[in-house]
Design an enzyme around this catalytic site. Structure first.
Site, PDB file in Angstrom:
ATOM      1  N   ARG A 224       0.854  -1.183   0.000  1.00  0.00           N
ATOM      2  CA  ARG A 224       0.000   0.000   0.000  1.00  0.00           C
ATOM      3  C   ARG A 224       0.893   1.237   0.000  1.00  0.00           C
ATOM      4  NH1 ARG A 224      -3.593  -2.384  -1.713  1.00  0.00           N
ATOM      5  NH2 ARG A 224      -5.654  -2.766  -0.841  1.00  0.00           N
ATOM      6  N   GLU A 253      -4.037   7.575  -4.269  1.00  0.00           N
ATOM      7  CA  GLU A 253      -4.401   7.120  -5.625  1.00  0.00           C
ATOM      8  C   GLU A 253      -5.736   7.707  -6.074  1.00  0.00           C
ATOM      9  OE1 GLU A 253      -4.290   2.845  -5.491  1.00  0.00           O
ATOM     10  OE2 GLU A 253      -2.194   2.835  -4.885  1.00  0.00           O
ATOM     11  N   HIS A 271      -1.503   0.783 -10.037  1.00  0.00           N
ATOM     12  CA  HIS A 271      -2.126  -0.227  -9.150  1.00  0.00           C
ATOM     13  C   HIS A 271      -2.738  -1.376  -9.970  1.00  0.00           C
ATOM     14  CE1 HIS A 271      -4.112  -0.800  -4.957  1.00  0.00           C
ATOM     15  NE2 HIS A 271      -3.925  -1.977  -5.551  1.00  0.00           N
ATOM     16  N   GLY A 273      -1.532  -4.677  -9.763  1.00  0.00           N
ATOM     17  CA  GLY A 273      -1.053  -5.968  -9.241  1.00  0.00           C
ATOM     18  C   GLY A 273      -1.975  -7.136  -9.531  1.00  0.00           C
TER      19      GLY A 273
HETATM   20  P1  NAP Z   1      -1.411 -11.309   4.390  1.00  0.00           P
HETATM   21  O1  NAP Z   1      -1.316 -12.755   4.049  1.00  0.00           O
HETATM   22  O2  NAP Z   1      -2.314 -10.894   5.499  1.00  0.00           O
HETATM   23  O3  NAP Z   1       0.065 -10.790   4.667  1.00  0.00           O
HETATM   24  C1  NAP Z   1       0.330  -9.557   5.262  1.00  0.00           C
HETATM   25  C2  NAP Z   1       1.702  -9.642   5.919  1.00  0.00           C
HETATM   26  O4  NAP Z   1       2.022  -8.345   6.429  1.00  0.00           O
HETATM   27  C3  NAP Z   1       1.773 -10.619   7.065  1.00  0.00           C
HETATM   28  O5  NAP Z   1       2.857 -11.470   6.855  1.00  0.00           O
HETATM   29  C4  NAP Z   1       1.999  -9.773   8.318  1.00  0.00           C
HETATM   30  O6  NAP Z   1       2.948 -10.440   9.140  1.00  0.00           O
HETATM   31  C5  NAP Z   1       2.580  -8.494   7.739  1.00  0.00           C
HETATM   32  N1  NAP Z   1       2.203  -7.343   8.546  1.00  0.00           N
HETATM   33  C6  NAP Z   1       0.973  -6.990   8.952  1.00  0.00           C
HETATM   34  N2  NAP Z   1       1.039  -5.894   9.723  1.00  0.00           N
HETATM   35  C7  NAP Z   1       2.335  -5.561   9.796  1.00  0.00           C
HETATM   36  C8  NAP Z   1       3.046  -4.524  10.464  1.00  0.00           C
HETATM   37  N3  NAP Z   1       2.412  -3.619  11.217  1.00  0.00           N
HETATM   38  N4  NAP Z   1       4.387  -4.473  10.330  1.00  0.00           N
HETATM   39  C9  NAP Z   1       5.030  -5.386   9.591  1.00  0.00           C
HETATM   40  N5  NAP Z   1       4.417  -6.394   8.928  1.00  0.00           N
HETATM   41  C10 NAP Z   1       3.077  -6.473   9.052  1.00  0.00           C
HETATM   42  O7  NAP Z   1      -1.888 -10.467   3.122  1.00  0.00           O
HETATM   43  P2  NAP Z   1      -1.564 -10.735   1.582  1.00  0.00           P
HETATM   44  O8  NAP Z   1      -2.645 -11.529   0.977  1.00  0.00           O
HETATM   45  O9  NAP Z   1      -0.167 -11.226   1.449  1.00  0.00           O
HETATM   46  O10 NAP Z   1      -1.668  -9.206   1.047  1.00  0.00           O
HETATM   47  C11 NAP Z   1      -0.778  -8.252   1.540  1.00  0.00           C
HETATM   48  C12 NAP Z   1      -1.119  -6.856   1.083  1.00  0.00           C
HETATM   49  O11 NAP Z   1      -0.787  -6.700  -0.301  1.00  0.00           O
HETATM   50  C13 NAP Z   1      -2.590  -6.453   1.139  1.00  0.00           C
HETATM   51  O12 NAP Z   1      -2.985  -6.073   2.444  1.00  0.00           O
HETATM   52  C14 NAP Z   1      -2.666  -5.303   0.162  1.00  0.00           C
HETATM   53  O13 NAP Z   1      -2.411  -4.080   0.822  1.00  0.00           O
HETATM   54  C15 NAP Z   1      -1.527  -5.599  -0.815  1.00  0.00           C
HETATM   55  N6  NAP Z   1      -2.031  -5.961  -2.151  1.00  0.00           N
HETATM   56  C16 NAP Z   1      -1.727  -5.160  -3.207  1.00  0.00           C
HETATM   57  C17 NAP Z   1      -2.151  -5.513  -4.472  1.00  0.00           C
HETATM   58  C18 NAP Z   1      -1.828  -4.682  -5.673  1.00  0.00           C
HETATM   59  O14 NAP Z   1      -2.574  -4.698  -6.632  1.00  0.00           O
HETATM   60  N7  NAP Z   1      -0.691  -3.988  -5.668  1.00  0.00           N
HETATM   61  C19 NAP Z   1      -2.940  -6.651  -4.659  1.00  0.00           C
HETATM   62  C20 NAP Z   1      -3.237  -7.436  -3.561  1.00  0.00           C
HETATM   63  C21 NAP Z   1      -2.769  -7.071  -2.308  1.00  0.00           C
HETATM   64  P3  NAP Z   1       2.862 -10.343  10.736  1.00  0.00           P
HETATM   65  O15 NAP Z   1       1.453 -10.667  11.112  1.00  0.00           O
HETATM   66  O16 NAP Z   1       3.895 -11.314  11.223  1.00  0.00           O
HETATM   67  O17 NAP Z   1       3.242  -8.932  11.046  1.00  0.00           O
HETATM   68  C1  8YV Z   2      -7.213  -4.330  -6.013  1.00  0.00           C
HETATM   69  C2  8YV Z   2      -5.599  -4.743  -4.062  1.00  0.00           C
HETATM   70  O1  8YV Z   2      -6.762  -3.568  -7.082  1.00  0.00           O
HETATM   71  O2  8YV Z   2      -6.444  -6.799  -3.294  1.00  0.00           O
HETATM   72  C3  8YV Z   2      -5.939  -5.720  -2.992  1.00  0.00           C
HETATM   73  O3  8YV Z   2      -5.666  -5.421  -1.824  1.00  0.00           O
HETATM   74  O4  8YV Z   2      -4.958  -3.784  -3.813  1.00  0.00           O
HETATM   75  C4  8YV Z   2      -5.988  -4.997  -5.471  1.00  0.00           C
HETATM   76  O5  8YV Z   2      -6.116  -6.348  -5.738  1.00  0.00           O
HETATM   77  C5  8YV Z   2      -8.043  -3.435  -5.166  1.00  0.00           C
HETATM   78  O6  8YV Z   2      -8.383  -3.987  -3.962  1.00  0.00           O
HETATM   79  C6  8YV Z   2      -9.291  -3.027  -5.919  1.00  0.00           C
HETATM   80  O7  8YV Z   2     -10.208  -4.084  -6.067  1.00  0.00           O
END
Ligand code: NAP
Ligand code: 8YV
Length: 315
Positions: A224, A253, A271, A273
């Protein structure tokens, strides 16, 4: 539905429920007030803050089905306090986002968009594109080794790169754990952020962390935008105290700081991903499935940890 969502969601929800289309109304808030007592489920769509004030307007709300795995625009703790379930769309996008992260890493270090622009502008006819930095021998520090972080790590292993991670807790994984983010930034020369947004992570990649990353350092952010102090990042890139950045996410954004847009040595993505046809369809279907399952009395499919299902679904 507060803002327009993909056809799979609009069609899936219209087929099973009365769908109130707030985004089509000239005055969205007036419309919400008008239909408030009918609303039992919410599919907010993107860029809409869902929290106490909206919950106050919707006395019969049972469930918020959010599209995306990150749900930092939803006050899930407040929902939990009120007994409202929040669901997200984990897993179905993990590999897609991990693929994009690796693409962005290679694009940033080897300057792929810049080289493409160079060719199109006729530069190659004059002289070869300048040599770039390398990915070889790099140490990658992952901030947020969750579902997507682990999928990225698997790919990085295949690239033959050293991996460490930081999160709030050590995990049973074959990667080096750094108990602090600063320690991770000191150890690595690629800092790859895939951590969630929200108060806890707001601006934690700050000037000190960027300084620790060093002059050969590269920041990749697919988590994020709010996790990075964008002002500090702009300064570090302008002063070249870090080498480069590859960013898929931004603090405000779709607005991107003009200083970043003006820079040649960064790669910026809007954005994207999870933005493939297949993955967005799967995410949308999960938004629908959560609501179908809940209103069939079977509980939510993918509730977030702040609103665990305790066996009281409405039939
Ligand atoms: P997830 O499985 O919940 O993983 C999140 C990780 O972040 C966990 O390993 C957690 O570890 C760590 N974390 C949480 N709070 C933290 C903190 N305060 N300090 C340090 N580490 C912390 O989630 P995911 O499915 O991998 O998704 C992760 C993130 O990717 C989403 O929340 C979203 O913001 C982003 N995302 C972006 C896109 C895009 O299009 N660019 C798409 C999908 C997701 P601990 O619990 O050990 O801290
Ligand atoms: C999406 C994301 O673009 O899953 C997330 O956390 O950042 C992206 O997959 C967004 O949530 C809009 O649907």
């Amino acid at each position: 539905m507060l803002s327009q969502m993909p056809p799979v969601v609009v069609e899936g929800l219209s087929a099973a429920f009365t769908l109130h289309r707030a985004w089509e109304q000239p005055d969205r808030n007036a419309f919400i007030r008008e239909v408030a007592s009918d609303i039992r489920g919410l599919a907010p769509g993107v860029h809409y803050h869902v929290g106490g004030p909206l919950f106050d307007m919707l006395p019969n709300l049972e469930i918020v089905s959010s599209m995306g795995v990150g749900y930092d625009t939803i006050d899930a703790r407040e929902a939990g306090r009120r007994g409202i379930i929040v669901t997200n769309t984990p897993d179905v996008l993990t590999d897609e986002v991990a693929d994009l992260a690796l693409g962005l890493l290679v694009a940033t270090v080897r300057q792929l968009p810049q080289a493409d622009r160079y060719l199109r502008a006729g530069g190659w006819l004059e002289k070869p594109y300048p040599l770039t930095a390398t990915l070889r021998g790099r140490k990658v520090g992952i901030l947020g080794l969750g579902r997507i972080g682990k999928a990225i790590a698997t790919r990085l292993e295949a690239f033959g790169l050293d991996i460490a991670y930081h999160g709030r807790s050590r995990q049973d994984v074959p990667y080096r754990y750094e108990p602090t983010l600063l320690g991770l930034a000191e150890w690595c020369d690629v800092l790859l952020c895939v951590a969630p947004g929200g108060k806890e992570t707001d601006g934690i990649i700050d000037a000190e962390v960027l300084k620790a990353l060093g002059p050969d350092g590269v920041l990749i952010n697919v988590g994020r935008g709010s996790v990075v102090d964008e002002r500090a990042l702009v300064e570090a890139l302008q002063a070249k105290t870090i080498l480069s950045a590859g960013l898929d996410v931004f603090a405000d954004e779709p607005h991107v700081p003009t200083e970043l847009i003006a820079m040649e040595h960064v790669v910026l993505l809007p954005h994207v991903g999870s933005a493939s046809v297949e993955t967005r369809r799967a995410m949308g279907q999960l938004v629908v499935d959560n609501l179908l399952s809940w209103f069939a009395g079977k509980g939510p499919v993918t509730p977030v940890p702040e609103t665990p299902f305790t066996g009281t679904a409405f039939a």
